[in-house]
Design a protein around this motif. Structure first.
Motif, PDB file in Angstrom:
ATOM      1  N   GLU A  76      12.238   7.844   1.904  1.00  0.00           N
ATOM      2  CA  GLU A  76      11.943   6.778   2.852  1.00  0.00           C
ATOM      3  C   GLU A  76      10.510   6.317   2.600  1.00  0.00           C
ATOM      4  O   GLU A  76       9.602   7.136   2.465  1.00  0.00           O
ATOM      5  N   VAL A  77      10.325   5.010   2.507  1.00  0.00           N
ATOM      6  CA  VAL A  77       9.019   4.428   2.219  1.00  0.00           C
ATOM      7  C   VAL A  77       8.719   3.367   3.272  1.00  0.00           C
ATOM      8  O   VAL A  77       9.557   2.482   3.498  1.00  0.00           O
ATOM      9  N   LEU A 106       4.066  -0.170   2.301  1.00  0.00           N
ATOM     10  CA  LEU A 106       3.870   0.372   0.952  1.00  0.00           C
ATOM     11  C   LEU A 106       4.798  -0.299  -0.048  1.00  0.00           C
ATOM     12  O   LEU A 106       4.401  -0.597  -1.180  1.00  0.00           O
ATOM     13  N   LEU A 107       6.025  -0.531   0.351  1.00  0.00           N
ATOM     14  CA  LEU A 107       6.981  -1.187  -0.534  1.00  0.00           C
ATOM     15  C   LEU A 107       6.536  -2.607  -0.868  1.00  0.00           C
ATOM     16  O   LEU A 107       6.621  -3.041  -2.022  1.00  0.00           O
ATOM     17  N   ILE A 154       6.829   3.688  -9.524  1.00  0.00           N
ATOM     18  CA  ILE A 154       6.790   4.941  -8.772  1.00  0.00           C
ATOM     19  C   ILE A 154       6.545   6.118  -9.702  1.00  0.00           C
ATOM     20  O   ILE A 154       5.729   7.006  -9.411  1.00  0.00           O
TER      21      ILE A 154
END
Length: 57
Positions: free
Chosen positions: A7-8, A12-13, A33
């Protein structure tokens, strides 16, 4: 290559996506990543070495 799921936070994404694609440094999110993980691990290794926590066997 193993696949993982994480989960991000959207913030941040969004920041990551700014560096991905034709105008970005990375071809896709996975590449970005992996590069980030590698850099983080290198940094942690340097910190461990400075503190004498690396066992060179």
């Amino acid at each position: 290559m193993p696949k993982i799921s994480v989960e991000v936070p959207q913030e941040l994404l969004d920041d990551l996506d700014a560096h991905v694609g034709e105008e970005g440094k990375f071809v896709n999110r996975s590449e970005a990543i992996r590069a980030s993980i590698r850099k983080t691990l290198d940094t942690l290794d340097e910190i461990d070495a400075r503190h004498g926590r690396i066992d060179d066997e």
